[in-house]
Design an enzyme around this catalytic site. Structure first.
Site, PDB file in Angstrom:
ATOM      1  N   GLY A  31     -15.779  72.332   9.121  1.00 34.66           N
ATOM      2  CA  GLY A  31     -15.431  71.408   9.829  1.00 34.66           C
ATOM      3  C   GLY A  31     -16.508  71.413  10.978  1.00 34.66           C
ATOM      4  O   GLY A  31     -17.394  71.718  10.909  1.00 34.66           O
ATOM      5  N   GLU A  45     -16.189  67.956  17.952  1.00 31.23           N
ATOM      6  CA  GLU A  45     -17.097  67.599  19.379  1.00 31.23           C
ATOM      7  C   GLU A  45     -17.679  68.437  19.081  1.00 31.23           C
ATOM      8  O   GLU A  45     -18.903  68.153  19.944  1.00 31.23           O
ATOM      9  CB  GLU A  45     -15.742  67.036  20.102  1.00 31.23           C
ATOM     10  CG  GLU A  45     -16.348  66.021  21.220  1.00 31.23           C
ATOM     11  CD  GLU A  45     -16.790  64.452  20.735  1.00 31.23           C
ATOM     12  OE1 GLU A  45     -17.391  64.337  21.512  1.00 31.23           O
ATOM     13  OE2 GLU A  45     -16.193  63.707  19.661  1.00 31.23           O
ATOM     14  N   GLY A  84     -18.987  70.873  17.764  1.00 32.43           N
ATOM     15  CA  GLY A  84     -19.860  71.721  16.541  1.00 32.43           C
ATOM     16  C   GLY A  84     -19.451  71.514  15.017  1.00 32.43           C
ATOM     17  O   GLY A  84     -18.680  71.441  15.468  1.00 32.43           O
ATOM     18  N   VAL A 116     -18.758  74.159  12.136  1.00 31.68           N
ATOM     19  CA  VAL A 116     -17.831  75.210  11.697  1.00 31.68           C
ATOM     20  C   VAL A 116     -18.013  76.220  10.220  1.00 31.68           C
ATOM     21  O   VAL A 116     -18.083  75.139   8.990  1.00 31.68           O
ATOM     22  CB  VAL A 116     -16.251  75.455  12.289  1.00 31.68           C
ATOM     23  CG1 VAL A 116     -15.394  77.039  11.227  1.00 31.68           C
ATOM     24  CG2 VAL A 116     -15.865  74.840  13.070  1.00 31.68           C
ATOM     25  N   ASP A 169      -6.271  71.888  25.681  1.00 32.57           N
ATOM     26  CA  ASP A 169      -6.106  70.891  24.547  1.00 32.57           C
ATOM     27  C   ASP A 169      -5.626  71.443  23.149  1.00 32.57           C
ATOM     28  O   ASP A 169      -6.247  71.277  22.034  1.00 32.57           O
ATOM     29  CB  ASP A 169      -7.718  71.019  23.878  1.00 32.57           C
ATOM     30  CG  ASP A 169      -8.803  70.051  23.479  1.00 32.57           C
ATOM     31  OD1 ASP A 169      -7.967  68.904  23.151  1.00 32.57           O
ATOM     32  OD2 ASP A 169      -9.119  70.244  22.561  1.00 32.57           O
ATOM     33  N   ASP A 177     -10.112  77.460  18.922  1.00 28.36           N
ATOM     34  CA  ASP A 177     -10.878  76.257  20.041  1.00 28.36           C
ATOM     35  C   ASP A 177     -10.614  76.428  21.564  1.00 28.36           C
ATOM     36  O   ASP A 177      -9.669  75.187  22.282  1.00 28.36           O
ATOM     37  CB  ASP A 177     -10.621  75.260  19.311  1.00 28.36           C
ATOM     38  CG  ASP A 177     -11.369  73.687  20.145  1.00 28.36           C
ATOM     39  OD1 ASP A 177     -12.378  74.546  21.275  1.00 28.36           O
ATOM     40  OD2 ASP A 177     -11.521  72.682  20.148  1.00 28.36           O
TER      41      ASP A 177
HETATM   42  N1  LIG Z   1     -11.099  80.058  12.192  1.00 29.67           N
HETATM   43  C1  LIG Z   1     -11.313  79.312  11.597  1.00 29.67           C
HETATM   44  N2  LIG Z   1     -10.446  79.674  10.647  1.00 29.67           N
HETATM   45  C2  LIG Z   1     -11.120  77.897   9.246  1.00 29.67           C
HETATM   46  N3  LIG Z   1     -11.435  76.690  10.259  1.00 29.67           N
HETATM   47  C3  LIG Z   1     -12.053  76.644  11.204  1.00 29.67           C
HETATM   48  C4  LIG Z   1     -11.993  77.760  11.948  1.00 29.67           C
HETATM   49  N4  LIG Z   1     -12.359  77.661  13.043  1.00 29.67           N
HETATM   50  C5  LIG Z   1     -12.354  75.853  13.507  1.00 29.67           C
HETATM   51  N5  LIG Z   1     -11.861  75.547  11.661  1.00 29.67           N
HETATM   52  C6  LIG Z   1     -12.302  73.932  11.301  1.00 29.67           C
HETATM   53  O1  LIG Z   1     -13.480  73.068  11.617  1.00 29.67           O
HETATM   54  C7  LIG Z   1     -12.657  72.264  13.061  1.00 29.67           C
HETATM   55  C8  LIG Z   1     -13.339  72.172  13.740  1.00 29.67           C
HETATM   56  O2  LIG Z   1     -13.680  73.227  14.661  1.00 29.67           O
HETATM   57  P1  LIG Z   1     -12.922  73.143  16.207  1.00 29.67           P
HETATM   58  O3  LIG Z   1     -11.620  72.686  16.780  1.00 29.67           O
HETATM   59  O4  LIG Z   1     -13.503  74.866  16.779  1.00 29.67           O
HETATM   60  O5  LIG Z   1     -14.329  72.847  16.976  1.00 29.67           O
HETATM   61  P2  LIG Z   1     -14.207  71.383  18.173  1.00 29.67           P
HETATM   62  O6  LIG Z   1     -16.004  71.514  17.909  1.00 29.67           O
HETATM   63  O7  LIG Z   1     -13.967  72.078  19.031  1.00 29.67           O
HETATM   64  O8  LIG Z   1     -13.512  70.029  17.749  1.00 29.67           O
HETATM   65  P3  LIG Z   1     -12.504  69.277  18.320  1.00 29.67           P
HETATM   66  O9  LIG Z   1     -13.531  69.160  19.311  1.00 29.67           O
HETATM   67  O10 LIG Z   1     -12.138  68.022  16.807  1.00 29.67           O
HETATM   68  O11 LIG Z   1     -11.449  70.073  18.757  1.00 29.67           O
HETATM   69  C9  LIG Z   1     -11.475  72.216  12.327  1.00 29.67           C
HETATM   70  O12 LIG Z   1     -10.929  71.245  12.157  1.00 29.67           O
HETATM   71  C10 LIG Z   1     -11.158  73.564  11.191  1.00 29.67           C
HETATM   72  O13 LIG Z   1     -10.778  72.778  10.097  1.00 29.67           O
HETATM   73 MG   LIG Z   2     -10.786  72.026  17.693  1.00 25.83          MG
END
Ligand SMILES: Nc1ncnc2c1ncn2[C@@H]1O[C@H](COP(=O)(O)OP(=O)(O)OP(=O)(O)O)[C@@H](O)[C@H]1O
Ligand SMILES: [Mg+2]
Length: 546
Positions: free
Chosen positions: A194, A197, A199, A201, A314, A354
């Site tokens: 994934g 915004e 980073g 993952v 969030d 998140d």
């Molecule tokens: N622990 C996890 N297990 C499986 N997939 C994950 C996990 N953490 C994140 N992902 C995947 O990575 C994506 C982005 O993760 P995360 O929400 O933590 O990041 P973000 O940068 O804060 O994204 P956003 O700003 O869209 O909320 C998630 O939508 C999911 O598809």
């Molecule tokens: Mg997220």
């Protein structure tokens, strides 16, 4: 994909063994280019991103801007590698190798060549995970083959022949561990799961314990940026929240090459957002029972977060993660006694993840989340009922899972939702459930149920109530049977006492087992009345049953 990871692997090279101030190799632009826009599945963020504080000093507050040194302290791994054994081997080797500019270049090339180093196989992990690890292990053994190694080395390092001897296979792994970053030396990257915004993952296997983890790496360098605050908030919140079955588990965090890296539990079912998209593509909808399960599980996670004095801010489908665990219970650590009773056959465990927007309820520093899920009072900077903002977002999340059309970011529709008008749904929900969802979206936050109230709500607990009722009916039937048998035996004993000519021992009617032995009667597996106390029956007393 392959090139993406190769690129990242190369970028991470030397990240932890470079001297201070000499890390210009890896820049934000480099990483941004790695995370190509085509891969990015960014969700639109709120247009008004503001950071406001109401307050007093608090452990969660990140004073702005956080001095570079403050998050640099998170370099838990100044030395390039753990475990300690690797470290000591590396440093021994370090002292034996003449390090000069050329040697370092050579080592870098060698390390680049060695893809897929070893991964342990954890015998305690479930079969499926173990099989994957074993596969990786076999692949890495193959790539570790000395001949293969020598072959590849020969091809690409023709100019470093004089150093060849220093990199004989037995020393290779130690050298590699020494040269690699903590991320590279401790984890084997499997795929990017994934990009958000904050980073990207990655799904990774820990080389030591053989388990899967989700490793989140900040997209941009952190020092002095707004992202730094989000990253720190996430780490602070995770470490305070500890361990709960409905909150994504946190293991560790460190800074590497000016990027924050967070090691979290890997959720094999992806995010709820992915699940919604998948169902949509299949033309199926979450059933009402599934929606209630979702609402209850996330409410349990929120109850835990709120009771820790924090709010998430969030909540949305892409921040709720799914673990597929056959036959597990939703009860567990951190839940009350009555929730511990909740042993379901559910195969889906929802977890809140998140935590980048988490803040304290008592002295909030609000960084608004996604505007589509934002409660109106938060937009108006009324932070008196912040936990209810999470409840509002949860209501919209469940409605999306129920098949509601994409949510508006602003405009009339946005306001209409905040005036309590539910969006059109492609399925008919039962009136009690619908009105419960309606209450989550109440324009007055005080009228929305709290997470604690939701967890006990009869609409969400009715499945449990039905199961309990069925269990009690079964137990009641067993008790009735016991009573009937005892009464019969008592009657026979009386008859025997009234006719002294007969045998002293009471004659049993055919088919009846010997009497009055508690152990011979059917026993109930559960308590019937009064929690945690076995009901005792006294059937030896003369007056019983008369
Ligand atoms: N622990 C996890 N297990 C499986 N997939 C994950 C996990 N953490 C994140 N992902 C995947 O990575 C994506 C982005 O993760 P995360 O929400 O933590 O990041 P973000 O940068 O804060 O994204 P956003 O700003 O869209 O909320 C998630 O939508 C999911 O598809
Ligand atoms: Mg997220």
């Amino acid at each position: 994909m392959e090139t993406l990871f190769d690129g990242i692997n190369q970028r991470l090279e030397f990240s932890s063994c470079e001297e201070e101030g000499n890390s210009s190799d890896t820049t934000s632009d480099d990483f941004a280019s790695i995370c190509s826009p085509s891969l990015a599945c960014r969700t639109p963020k709120v247009q008004r991103h503001r950071s406001r504080s109401n307050t007093l000093a608090s452990p969660l507050r990140c004073t702005s801007p956080i001095p570079y040194a403050s998050w640099k302290k998170l370099r838990l791994c100044e030395s390039p590698s753990t475990p300690k054994s690797l470290l000591s081997k590396s440093s021994q080797l370090y002292s034996n190798i003449k390090i000069n500019h050329r040697t370092v270049r050579f080592a870098s090339a060698a390390a680049n060549l060695i893809q897929a180093p070893s991964v342990n196989v954890n015998p305690f992990t479930p079969d499926t995970v173990r099989r994957k690890s074993e596969l990786l292990w076999r692949q890495s053994s193959r790539s570790d083959d000395d001949e293969d190694y020598g072959h590849r080395l020969k091809h690409s390092l023709t100019s470093s022949e004089e150093d060849d001897e220093a990199f004989l296979p037995p020393k290779r792994r130690a050298v590699q561990a020494f040269m690699l970053s903590r991320y590279e030396s401790e984890f084997l990257e499997m795929e990017c799961i994934g990009v958000g915004e904050f980073g990207a993952v990655y799904k990774c296997v820990n080389r030591l314990d053989g388990c899967l983890y989700a490793i989140k790496r900040s997209r941009r360098p952190l020092a002095g940026s707004a992202n730094e605050q989000l990253a720190l908030k996430e780490v602070y919140a995770h470490s305070v929240l500890g361990h709960h079955p409905h909150v994504v588990r946190y293991y560790s965090a460190w800074a590497e090459d000016d990027h924050m890296i967070i090691q979290n539990e890997y959720c094999d079912g992806g995010s709820l957002s992915d699940a919604i998209v998948k169902k949509e593509a299949q033309g199926v909808l979450f059933t009402e029972a599934e929606l209630k399960d979702l609402l209850l599980q996330v409410a349990l996670g929120l109850k835990y977060i709120h009771s820790s004095g924090l709010v998430h801010l969030d909540i949305k489908p892409s921040n709720i993660f799914i673990c597929q665990q056959p036959g597990t219970s939703t009860g567990g650590e951190g839940e009350s006694e009555e929730e511990d009773d909740e042993s379901t056959s559910t195969t889906v465990i929802y977890k809140i993840g998140d935590l980048g927007h988490v803040t304290l309820i008592a002295s909030p520093q609000v960084e608004e989340g996604d505007s589509r899920f934002l409660a109106k009072e938060v937009l108006h900077e009324n932070y008196l009922h912040l936990p209810k903002a999470d409840i509002f977002a949860l209501g919209l999340t469940v409605l999306l899972a129920a098949g509601a059309p994409p949510l508006p970011q602003n405009g009339d529709e946005w306001h209409s939702l905040r005036e309590g008008h539910l969006p059109k749904l492609p399925q008919e929900l039962s009136p009690p459930f619908r009105s419960l969802l309606q209450s989550l979206l109440d324009s007055d936050p005080t009228r929305r149920p709290s997470a604690r109230e939701l967890c006990k709500h009869t609409v969400l607990r009715e499945k449990r109530t039905e199961r309990l009722a069925a269990q009690l009916r079964r137990e009641l039937n067993v008790e009735k049977l016991r009573t009937a048998m005892l009464e019969k035996e008592l009657q026979e004993a009386r008859q025997a006492a009234l006719s002294p000519k007969q045998n002293l021992s009471p004659r049993l009617s055919p088919g009846l087992k010997p009497p009055a032995k508690m152990g011979s009667l059917p026993r109930t597996g559960r308590r019937l009345v009064g929690r945690k106390t076995e009901r005792s029956l006294s059937f030896g007393t003369p007056g019983y049953g008369v």
